[in-house]
Design a protein around this motif. Structure first.
Motif, PDB file in Angstrom:
ATOM      1  N   ALA A  24       0.823  -1.217   0.000  1.00  0.00           N
ATOM      2  CA  ALA A  24       0.000   0.000   0.000  1.00  0.00           C
ATOM      3  C   ALA A  24       0.851   1.258   0.000  1.00  0.00           C
ATOM      4  O   ALA A  24       0.477   2.265  -0.597  1.00  0.00           O
ATOM      5  CB  ALA A  24      -0.935   0.001   1.204  1.00  0.00           C
ATOM      6  N   VAL A  25       1.995   1.219   0.679  1.00  0.00           N
ATOM      7  CA  VAL A  25       2.769   2.454   0.859  1.00  0.00           C
ATOM      8  C   VAL A  25       3.774   2.692  -0.259  1.00  0.00           C
ATOM      9  O   VAL A  25       4.374   3.767  -0.328  1.00  0.00           O
ATOM     10  CB  VAL A  25       3.501   2.455   2.218  1.00  0.00           C
ATOM     11  CG1 VAL A  25       2.547   2.146   3.356  1.00  0.00           C
ATOM     12  CG2 VAL A  25       4.674   1.477   2.224  1.00  0.00           C
ATOM     13  N   ALA A  26       3.958   1.724  -1.144  1.00  0.00           N
ATOM     14  CA  ALA A  26       5.054   1.782  -2.110  1.00  0.00           C
ATOM     15  C   ALA A  26       5.025   3.031  -2.985  1.00  0.00           C
ATOM     16  O   ALA A  26       6.088   3.534  -3.368  1.00  0.00           O
ATOM     17  CB  ALA A  26       5.058   0.525  -2.981  1.00  0.00           C
ATOM     18  N   ASP A  27       3.826   3.522  -3.324  1.00  0.00           N
ATOM     19  CA  ASP A  27       3.777   4.744  -4.149  1.00  0.00           C
ATOM     20  C   ASP A  27       2.937   5.839  -3.496  1.00  0.00           C
ATOM     21  O   ASP A  27       2.437   6.734  -4.167  1.00  0.00           O
ATOM     22  CB  ASP A  27       3.238   4.429  -5.552  1.00  0.00           C
ATOM     23  CG  ASP A  27       1.769   4.040  -5.534  1.00  0.00           C
ATOM     24  OD1 ASP A  27       1.261   3.702  -4.443  1.00  0.00           O
ATOM     25  OD2 ASP A  27       1.135   4.084  -6.606  1.00  0.00           O
ATOM     26  N   ALA A  28       2.803   5.768  -2.172  1.00  0.00           N
ATOM     27  CA  ALA A  28       1.974   6.740  -1.460  1.00  0.00           C
ATOM     28  C   ALA A  28       2.759   8.004  -1.133  1.00  0.00           C
ATOM     29  O   ALA A  28       3.927   7.943  -0.763  1.00  0.00           O
ATOM     30  CB  ALA A  28       1.425   6.123  -0.176  1.00  0.00           C
ATOM     31  N   GLU A  29       2.084   9.123  -1.253  1.00  0.00           N
ATOM     32  CA  GLU A  29       2.680  10.392  -0.836  1.00  0.00           C
ATOM     33  C   GLU A  29       2.505  10.597   0.671  1.00  0.00           C
ATOM     34  O   GLU A  29       3.354  11.205   1.335  1.00  0.00           O
ATOM     35  CB  GLU A  29       2.019  11.544  -1.578  1.00  0.00           C
ATOM     36  CG  GLU A  29       2.180  11.503  -3.084  1.00  0.00           C
ATOM     37  CD  GLU A  29       1.314  12.536  -3.754  1.00  0.00           C
ATOM     38  OE1 GLU A  29       1.700  13.722  -3.754  1.00  0.00           O
ATOM     39  OE2 GLU A  29       0.229  12.171  -4.264  1.00  0.00           O
ATOM     40  N   VAL A  30       1.373  10.125   1.177  1.00  0.00           N
ATOM     41  CA  VAL A  30       1.058  10.260   2.595  1.00  0.00           C
ATOM     42  C   VAL A  30       0.592   8.904   3.112  1.00  0.00           C
ATOM     43  O   VAL A  30      -0.251   8.253   2.477  1.00  0.00           O
ATOM     44  CB  VAL A  30      -0.032  11.322   2.841  1.00  0.00           C
ATOM     45  CG1 VAL A  30      -0.307  11.467   4.336  1.00  0.00           C
ATOM     46  CG2 VAL A  30       0.371  12.658   2.238  1.00  0.00           C
TER      47      VAL A  30
END
Length: 429
Positions: free
Chosen positions: A76-82
């Motif tokens: 989930a966090v691999a391309d998250a900005e926040v």
């Protein structure tokens, strides 16, 4: 408004509400959880949390593609900005908040976070946790922000979309402003501060609310002894704008997933820095005493609790939810069972066995043969019961209304005795 790529880790009450509401504001949100079954149910649109409007928001987010679900935080966090951390921080040893889940996720995601990402801790955590998380992440390019939630169960979606304020704390002003911008569409006052202050805000607010509830329960006890009516007293108090109407309803004690653990955590923080906090200690003790007072009233009604059959109406901590965590109803039931009472209970949202009682799916089955009935959760269904039928089914005649929820006239007409909270009159035929 800029559309951000957001990851929400944890799909419990706070996480799912946060994810669904942020998606409704136009952001792209992916919610992650370690529970594969829960993730699959959410992917299929099945929401198990009883929260008005939440299932509809999840369905809308799924339909537009703005809300997705994935197993495991790393994906989930691999391309998250926040990245929002919405993880449980239950009461640990000695009352301190258990940060095990928060810290484990920080270690899990630290090497896959994109450059310049912001990690937002929405979980209720002790002061200093943002600094601790930054050290665990070990990423100078990743900022940590505290954004405490102020959601009430039963109105969480409304509270998120119509907040009194949005609190954002970070030692990086730029990161705080990036997070604050996510909520710009809400039009709510935004309070920017340092991380330690933001972490303290949630504890300070919840402990104040707990004190207000313990205070009104103590006032209710006093009303019973001096012949005053607590409903009139609190109405008169609540019109004072300095006090307000909220959290002035007496009951069997306060509970739920936040207030008890936050009060104990605040005391632990105070102890750790050598600060005496007698007001908060008295708040916790008053709450425990309120539960014992309910038991004392039941005992007076039936003579002796050992062998007495008690009908229990309501088990969740608050009507409109399906949450049993730290429910004062369960605390009272446990005390009754310890004294040998036979408990038969009904709650519209509880359909599983619970220790120390028999749980039935019909309120009339709960009151059948009861020496006394005690109402512990303010479900509207209980106010609408056929009280003449209840009277005919009961072995005794006393109904203890710990929430002052029932219509006294309805019980009067049925020939029942009503024992309220902070109200000295007993309605008899």
């Amino acid at each position: 408004m800029f559309v951000r790529r957001i990851a929400v880790v944890g799909t419990g009450y706070v996480g799912l509400t946060t994810g669904a509401c942020l998606a409704s504001l136009g952001h792209r949100v992916e919610c992650a959880d370690v529970d594969a079954l829960k993730v699959n149910r959410l992917r299929a649109g099945q929401v198990d949390i009883l929260e008005p409007g939440l299932a509809e928001l999840v369905a809308r987010g799924r339909a537009t593609g703005g809300l997705t679900f994935v197993e495991g935080a790393r994906g989930a966090v691999a391309d998250a900005e926040v990245v929002f951390l919405c993880l449980p921080t239950p009461m640990g040893a000695g009352g301190a908040a258990d940060l095990g889940a928060v810290e484990a996720v920080a270690r899990e995601i630290r090497d896959v976070l994109p450059r310049d990402a912001v990690v937002v801790c929405k979980s209720t955590v002790p002061v200093g946790t943002s600094v601790r998380l930054a050290a665990l992440l070990g990423r100078e390019d990743v900022a940590v922000v505290s954004n405490p939630e102020f959601l009430r169960e039963g109105s969480a979606v409304h509270d998120f979309l119509h907040p009194d304020r949005v609190v954002v704390g970070s030692d990086s002003p730029r990161a705080a402003e990036r997070v604050a911008a996510l909520f710009a569409g809400l039009g709510a006052p935004t309070v920017l501060m340092d991380a330690a202050s933001a972490e303290m805000v949630k504890y300070a607010a919840n402990c104040f609310l707990a004190m207000k509830l313990s205070y009104v329960n103590a006032v209710a006890e006093l009303c019973e002894l001096v012949g005053a009516d607590v409903t009139s007293v609190t109405e008169g108090m609540g019109h004072d704008r300095r006090i307000g109407q909220a959290f002035l309803k007496p009951g069997p004690g306060w509970g739920g997933s936040c207030l008890p653990k936050d009060a104990h955590a605040m005391l632990r923080v105070a102890d750790a820095v050598g600060v005496d906090f007698p007001l908060l200690r008295a708040t916790v003790e008053t709450n425990a005493r309120q539960q014992r007072r309910v038991v004392d009233k039941v005992r007076r009604a039936v003579g002796a609790l050992a062998g007495a059959r008690i009908g229990v109406l309501g088990l969740v901590f608050k009507a409109g939810t399906n949450d049993l965590r730290d429910s004062p109803a369960l605390a009272v039931a446990e005390l009754l069972a310890l004294e040998g009472a036979e408990l038969v209970a009904h709650d519209p949202q509880v359909d599983r066995p619970l220790p120390g009682m028999t749980v039935v799916d019909d309120p009339y089955a709960a009151v059948r043969g009861a020496d006394a009935v005690v109402l512990l959760t303010e479900w509207p269904e209980f106010r609408a019961l056929d009280w003449a039928r209840v009277a005919a089914l009961m072995a005794g005649s006393t109904v203890l209304d710990t929430r002052n929820h029932l219509d006294p006239d309805a019980l009067l007409r049925a020939g029942l005795v009503l024992d309220g909270t902070g109200r000295v009159h007993r309605v008899t035929a």
